[in-house]
Design an enzyme around this catalytic site. Structure first.
Site, PDB file in Angstrom:
ATOM      1  CD1 TRP A  86     -36.989 -69.178 -18.283  1.00 28.38           C
ATOM      2  CD2 TRP A  86     -38.914 -69.270 -17.149  1.00 28.38           C
ATOM      3  NE1 TRP A  86     -36.681 -69.551 -16.995  1.00 28.38           N
ATOM      4  CE2 TRP A  86     -37.849 -69.616 -16.271  1.00 28.38           C
ATOM      5  CE3 TRP A  86     -40.208 -69.266 -16.654  1.00 28.38           C
ATOM      6  CZ2 TRP A  86     -38.054 -69.947 -14.945  1.00 28.38           C
ATOM      7  CZ3 TRP A  86     -40.416 -69.588 -15.317  1.00 28.38           C
ATOM      8  CH2 TRP A  86     -39.346 -69.925 -14.478  1.00 28.38           C
ATOM      9  CE  LYS A 121     -42.755 -67.428 -11.347  1.00 28.39           C
ATOM     10  NZ  LYS A 121     -42.985 -65.957 -11.356  1.00 28.39           N
ATOM     11  CG  ASP A 337     -53.332 -69.814  12.715  1.00 22.16           C
ATOM     12  OD1 ASP A 337     -53.032 -69.367  13.838  1.00 22.16           O
ATOM     13  OD2 ASP A 337     -53.723 -69.098  11.772  1.00 22.16           O
ATOM     14  CD  GLU A 390     -54.954 -69.323  17.065  1.00 21.35           C
ATOM     15  OE1 GLU A 390     -54.342 -68.320  17.452  1.00 21.35           O
ATOM     16  OE2 GLU A 390     -55.385 -69.445  15.906  1.00 21.35           O
TER      17      GLU A 390
END
Length: 670
Positions: A86, A121, A337, A390
């Site tokens: 990290w 990350k 959606d 939708e």
């Protein structure tokens, strides 16, 4: 096309004549956007391979991993994770002229540290500061149990998943899609988060046995807040790790295909969670990388970020997302959606009372172009796949091809039907119901635009609202559902629950949807674990044992659902043309219509049962009663003799016994 700007939807609907230029421009804008992509990438499917370029991919020619990230306004990016302790400075990335950052990790140097299941990350430095972010195209995200922090996880399983569904092709067009909407996490009876594998092994067989031909999975894409029902997505290429591994999701899809069930994914491209730690928001430090800048990029009602569909890299990100789930997980289509929110700058938060509102102003043409491209891509990659919108505004052409003046969806959700049922249950006594209003609400839809009808979805089952069963029977369900316990509230509820469902599936559209558990009148609302309920899973589950208990009346509703689905499939009711009204009797609340060669007779009257009820049949002949909601097998009272045949008299009049709160289905016998 250039000579005649009148596209098919205008030719078929004179009300659209005044908007033919806007509809023609809908087509030309799509053609222009598609041409731009083809000129650069050769095909739409090639353009939609962003996930094979961005993110973390193994380059066999270079023999190592390449990580790429699009972050045009970032000042520096550093790849971090377990592989480098990290360290936020040891692995800087290089930026090209297009704002793409890149880093290469040779296999020979990193094979022992860049490992399956290790965490990663990216540290992003920008004008506002710096933050550890999750890579945008990451394939798996996991949450730490103690810190609750999310991180990307490398996913390099030694053995690829072995699919056995090579021969499966969904044939939903044969009988129409009959969809079981479900949430894997709350699909189990135990008070815990369910898993992909448990759902595949325990629940899919129930769905198949009942008669559905497709499942629609909610909450597949990773989302940080469980209670969002999966609609606040943070990581678009990551299957939610709450329910298992990517291979577990593949197991579910493969198992469904083995059972003959198509699998539709509830895809959320209408907005994204605004979290900066987990999601895409302000990834490169700006508010306009993936989303619109300022107020246009924020949905006040949903408290979420709105994509800028006009940007090249945003289109590539979202279209690649569509391809990824089809290719990698073998999904058979999508339910998009929030399409209404995408189509308009006001997100549909108005009353649509004039055609101007579909074409003249407040229409987001960039979103329409994106949806046209998305639907074209789906058909290019998997012709048998379906797309469902939708969409509540009634946008003309939504379910027509772009060359006809449309947007390209196969089906739209009939969102007005559940709203109608809830409205009459909340606001009117049974005696006040208008069967002509019933007919109008369920038969009023656009010509040649197919619809998925449903009596209720997950929305009505959420805490704060009530399912139809709960509106009908409320607390009495907790005390009077034993088959030996007569109760007039339960009798009414069971009878109307059956009528609403048959009325919806036989009249309301070309497809049908049910949310899991509603088919047997699940008695409890949905409430995810939260501080307000002491983080309880009590209501984030489905109690299948209720319908399987021979002493409870829930079994009657499940039997009815099975009989109803068997009926519509056998007689291809959903693929038949619109129903023809045969007889309407508002005074007695009787409505009779014909569809798919069958005669559907409904009495919504709360009291009247009429002997020798006469009406003019659509054809002379002999009729047989094939489905009767009053049959004791379905919790009825057995008042109708099912053994007799019904004959028209010389004046083509048919006489039946029309009992109150009953649905009867007849077929003409040659």
């Amino acid at each position: 096309m250039e000579k005649d700007k009148t596209l098919a939807i205008v030719q078929e609907d004179p009300w659209l004549e005044n908007y033919k230029e806007e509809i023609y421009q809908r087509w030309t804008r799509y053609q222009s956007a598609l041409h731009e992509i083809l000129k650069v990438n050769g095909s739409l499917s090639a353009f939609a391979q962003g996930h094979e370029y961005f993110g973390i991919n193994f380059d066999t020619e270079k023999n190592g991993w390449v990580y790429r990230e699009w972050a045009p306004e970032a000042e520096a990016l550093f790849f971090i994770g377990d592989f480098n302790g990290w360290d936020r400075a040891s692995h800087p990335m290089k930026k090209d002229e297009w704002g793409v950052w890149e880093l290469f990790l040779p296999y020979s140097l990193y094979k022992d540290v860049f490992l399956h299941q290790s965490l990663v990350k990216v540290h992003v430095v920008h004008a506002k500061g710096n933050l550890d972010r999750i890579p945008a195209y990451i394939r798996r995200v996991v949450q730490d149990g103690e810190s609750r922090d999310f991180a990307g996880q490398l996913w390099f399983p030694e053995e690829p998943f072995e699919w056995t569904d090579q021969s499966f092709v969904p044939r939903l067009e044969k009988t129409g899609p009959i969809i079981y909407e479900c949430h894997v996490g709350m699909g189990q009876e135990e008070e815990e988060v369910g898993t992909y594998r448990a759902f595949a092994d325990d629940i899919l067989p129930k769905i198949k046995k009942t008669g559905y031909n497709a499942v629609q999975l909610m909450a597949v894409m990773e989302h940080p807040y469980y209670g969002s029902f999966g609609y606040h997505v943070s990581n678009f290429f990551s299957p939610s790790s709450r329910f298992g591994t990517p291979e577990d999701l593949k197991y579910l899809v493969n198992r469904a295909h083995d059972l003959g069930l198509a699998v539709i994914m509830d895809i959320v491209h209408s907005h994204s969670v605004q979290n900066t730690s987990e999601g895409l928001n302000e990834f490169d430090g700006s508010d306009h990388q993936y989303f619109h800048a300022g107020p246009r990029g924020y949905h006040e009602v949903w408290d979420s970020k709105l994509f800028d569909y006009g940007k090249w890299e945003v289109k590539r990100f979202l279209l690649s997302n569509i391809r990824y789930w089809l290719d990698e997980f073998h999904f058979d289509g999508y339910r998009f959606d929030g399409v209404t929110s995408m189509l308009y700058f006001h997100h549909g938060l108005i009353t649509f009372d004039h055609f101007d509102k579909y074409f003249v102003k407040d229409v987001d043409w960039e979103a329409i172009i994106y949806l046209q491209l998305a639907n074209a891509l789906i058909k290019e990659l998997k012709p048998s796949a379906i797309s469902i919108a939708e969409e509540v505004s009634g946008m003309p052409g939504l379910c027509r091809k772009p060359e006809e003046g449309g947007i390209g969806f196969d089906y739209r959700m009939a969102m007005g039907i559940p709203d109608f049922y809830i409205k009459i249950l909340k606001e009117k006594r049974d005696e006040e119901w208008d069967i002509l209003e019933f007919w109008k609400e369920l038969s009023d839809r656009r010509y040649r635009e197919k619809t998925i009808a449903y009596a209720e979805s997950h929305d009505q089952a959420l805490v704060g609202d009530k399912s139809i069963a709960f509106w009908l029977m409320d607390k009495e369900m907790y005390f009077h559902m034993q088959i030996t316990d007569p109760n007039h509230i339960i009798d009414r509820g069971v009878a109307l629950h059956k009528l609403f469902r048959l009325f919806t599936i036989s009249l309301g559209g070309e497809g049908y949807l049910n949310f899991m558990g509603n088919e047997f009148g699940h008695p409890e609302w949905i409430d995810f674990p939260r501080e307000g309920n002491n983080w309880s899973y009590r209501y984030a589950r489905r109690q299948w044992s209720l319908a399987e208990n021979p002493r409870l009346k829930y079994k009657y509703l499940l039997r009815w659902d099975r009989a109803m689905l068997q009926l519509v499939k056998k007689y291809k009711v959903l693929t038949a043309p619109f129903a023809d009204q045969v007889h309407a009797d508002p005074a007695n609340k009787v409505l009779i219509y014909k569809r798919g060669g069958l005669l559907f007779a409904f009495s919504f009257h709360p009291e009247k049962s009429i002997f020798d009820y006469q009406f003019r049949a659509p054809e002379m002949g002999k009729y047989q009663l094939i489905v009767n909601s009053d049959n004791p097998e379905f919790g009825g009272f057995g008042r109708v003799d099912e053994s007799q045949y019904y004959y028209t008299n010389p004046h083509q009049i048919l006489s039946i016994y029309m009992t109150n709160r009953t649905a009867l289905v007849f077929r003409r016998v040659n």
